[in-house]
Design an enzyme around this catalytic site. Structure first.
Site, mmCIF file in Angstrom:
data_model
loop_
_atom_site.group_PDB
_atom_site.id
_atom_site.type_symbol
_atom_site.label_atom_id
_atom_site.label_comp_id
_atom_site.label_asym_id
_atom_site.label_seq_id
_atom_site.Cartn_x
_atom_site.Cartn_y
_atom_site.Cartn_z
ATOM 1 N N ARG A 94 0.828 -1.215 0.000
ATOM 2 C CA ARG A 94 0.000 0.000 0.000
ATOM 3 C C ARG A 94 0.861 1.264 0.000
ATOM 4 O O ARG A 94 0.664 2.162 -0.822
ATOM 5 C CB ARG A 94 -0.922 -0.012 1.233
ATOM 6 C CG ARG A 94 -1.999 -1.083 1.167
ATOM 7 C CD ARG A 94 -2.721 -1.237 2.470
ATOM 8 N NE ARG A 94 -1.873 -1.766 3.512
ATOM 9 C CZ ARG A 94 -2.208 -2.768 4.333
ATOM 10 N NH1 ARG A 94 -3.398 -3.299 4.253
ATOM 11 N NH2 ARG A 94 -1.368 -3.190 5.253
ATOM 12 N N THR A 123 11.577 3.806 5.721
ATOM 13 C CA THR A 123 10.454 4.332 6.514
ATOM 14 C C THR A 123 9.609 3.175 7.039
ATOM 15 O O THR A 123 8.480 3.390 7.473
ATOM 16 C CB THR A 123 9.538 5.266 5.675
ATOM 17 O OG1 THR A 123 9.066 4.529 4.549
ATOM 18 C CG2 THR A 123 10.253 6.515 5.227
ATOM 19 N N ARG A 157 10.651 -0.213 9.169
ATOM 20 C CA ARG A 157 11.021 -0.464 10.558
ATOM 21 C C ARG A 157 12.540 -0.527 10.639
ATOM 22 O O ARG A 157 13.197 -1.078 9.738
ATOM 23 C CB ARG A 157 10.436 -1.788 11.065
ATOM 24 C CG ARG A 157 8.937 -1.770 11.359
ATOM 25 C CD ARG A 157 8.574 -0.923 12.589
ATOM 26 N NE ARG A 157 7.147 -0.935 12.893
ATOM 27 C CZ ARG A 157 6.267 -0.027 12.477
ATOM 28 N NH1 ARG A 157 6.659 0.975 11.730
ATOM 29 N NH2 ARG A 157 4.997 -0.115 12.845
ATOM 30 N N GLU A 166 14.902 2.411 18.767
ATOM 31 C CA GLU A 166 14.190 3.685 18.885
ATOM 32 C C GLU A 166 13.873 3.898 20.348
ATOM 33 O O GLU A 166 13.433 2.961 21.007
ATOM 34 C CB GLU A 166 12.885 3.648 18.067
ATOM 35 C CG GLU A 166 13.147 3.755 16.587
ATOM 36 C CD GLU A 166 11.883 3.774 15.742
ATOM 37 O OE1 GLU A 166 10.785 3.952 16.298
ATOM 38 O OE2 GLU A 166 12.002 3.604 14.523
ATOM 39 N N HIS A 169 10.732 8.789 13.546
ATOM 40 C CA HIS A 169 9.550 7.950 13.260
ATOM 41 C C HIS A 169 8.280 8.815 13.117
ATOM 42 O O HIS A 169 7.335 8.687 13.897
ATOM 43 C CB HIS A 169 9.352 6.902 14.370
ATOM 44 C CG HIS A 169 8.568 5.715 13.913
ATOM 45 N ND1 HIS A 169 8.838 4.436 14.309
ATOM 46 C CD2 HIS A 169 7.511 5.603 13.071
ATOM 47 C CE1 HIS A 169 7.987 3.589 13.753
ATOM 48 N NE2 HIS A 169 7.157 4.288 12.992
#
Ligand code: NAP
Length: 324
Positions: free
Chosen positions: A155, A235, A237, A266, A285
């Site tokens: 998507r 973008t 993970r 993160e 993120h």
């Protein structure tokens, strides 16, 4: 019926829950809940709306097997033991599609920032080093006409392909486990084996989910296969790339630059060498961080909660097999 929300979500979704008469407890503190705190709250509620929570493992679901639904405030569901939830009959929902544009735009923003060396030039002005601009100085490169390699053309990947073909006339090559014939028709995208995609692309953008198969997919050998003039964008993970290998590849100029919206771990340490490099750009993120998108995500999550509380099929289920 009571729902526990572990972070502050937009009023759009919150309002939907309250209008439906659901009692809401929302954790508003700036600290992230521990797994144990989350379990304690969930025990006292019928549903859980999670905007990122560590430890949604088998043990969590066993402790909270009474939950009628767990709605994620994200499309990604890595770190959630879906099989355990399914076995215990707990439907899990996510927020697909509504964040495609915002996340694809983030990838594009990183591509442009790296290609035009924008962050480095901004820092240069700050240091008082604008100086005399020579026609041959501080040049970036055009995206127009270049080859974009998308790893995970789903998507979000398709949205990026749409933007890059329509606005920049980029050529799309991609690698999925199964061919995406729709994208092949719409963008003239060409499926390539992973290694060939690395070798042919001027920009490689990752959009796969983080799974056992994709964890560490991009390491030193993969960066070495890329063109020295190519950009790496992630973008998806942080776990999909090996950060030490990326740092080494950038230091050795194996690739032109990298743009990350996701890091491993993160939050990224402020001491990360990536933050000092001229050829790297890092965002914290923010893929889906626009007002409009976060509003829509909160609505999807609330719709999942409401359906789950009524015992109805979730509108956006991650584990539809829970109904069979
Ligand atoms: P999606 O529609 O499911 O697309 C994922 C694509 O990856 C699919 O086309 C899939 O195709 C491919 N894929 C999966 N495993 C693969 C593998 N081993 N090798 C190659 N391709 C593989 O998902 P999406 O909605 O686009 O979201 C993608 C990911 O983006 C999410 O899982 C999430 O982690 C991340 N995300 C990040 C942000 C952010 O804030 N930065 C925001 C939203 C989403 P096949 O199944 O045919 O392989």
């Amino acid at each position: 019926m009571k729902v526990f929300i572990n972070k502050i979500i937009p009023d759009h979704g919150l309002g939907l829950l309250k209008q439906a008469g659901v009692e809401v407890t929302m954790w508003r503190e700036p600290s992230v809940l521990t797994r144990e705190q989350a379990i304690a709250f969930c025990k006292d509620h019928d549903a859980f709306l999670s905007a990122g929570q560590a430890g949604l493992d088998e043990g969590f679901f066993r402790e909270c097997s009474h939950l009628k639904v767990v709605a994620l405030h994200s499309v990604g569901f890595d770190g959630v033991d879906i099989a355990a939830a399914t076995q215990l009959g707990i439907p899990i929902g996510n927020t697909p599609n509504v964040l495609n544009k915002a996340t694809a735009e983030t990838a594009l923003l990183l591509m442009l920032t790296v290609a035009r060396r924008a962050l480095y030039l901004h820092r240069k002005i700050k240091k008082g080093e604008w100086g005399v601009s020579q026609p041959t100085q501080d040049l970036g490169f055009d995206l127009a006409g270049k080859t974009l390699g998308i790893v995970g053309l789903g998507r979000i990947g398709a949205e990026l392909a749409r933007m890059c073909t329509q606005s920049w006339g980029m050529k799309i090559v991609y690698h999925n486990r199964t061919r995406n014939e729709e994208a092949e028709k719409e963008f003239g995208a060409t499926w390539l084996p992973f290694e060939e995609l690395l070798e042919q692309s001027d920009c490689v953008s990752v959009h796969t989910a983080l799974t056992e198969e994709t964890r560490g997919l991009f390491g030193y050998e993969q960066f070495k296969r890329m063109k020295p003039s190519a950009i790496f964008i992630n973008t998806a993970r942080g776990g999909v790339h090996r950060e030490d290998d990326l740092i080494r590849a950038l230091r050795e100029r194996l690739i032109y630059g990298a743009g990350l919206d996701v890091t491993d771990p993160e939050p990224m340490s402020p001491d990360s060498p990536l933050l000092q490099m001229d050829n790297a750009v890092v965002f914290p993120h923010i893929g889906s961080s626009t007002v409009e998108t976060r509003n829509k995500m909160s609505r999807c999550a609330a719709e999942n909660i409401l359906a789950g509380l009524k015992g109805e099929r979730l509108p956006y289920p991650v584990n539809p097999e829970v109904y069979s």
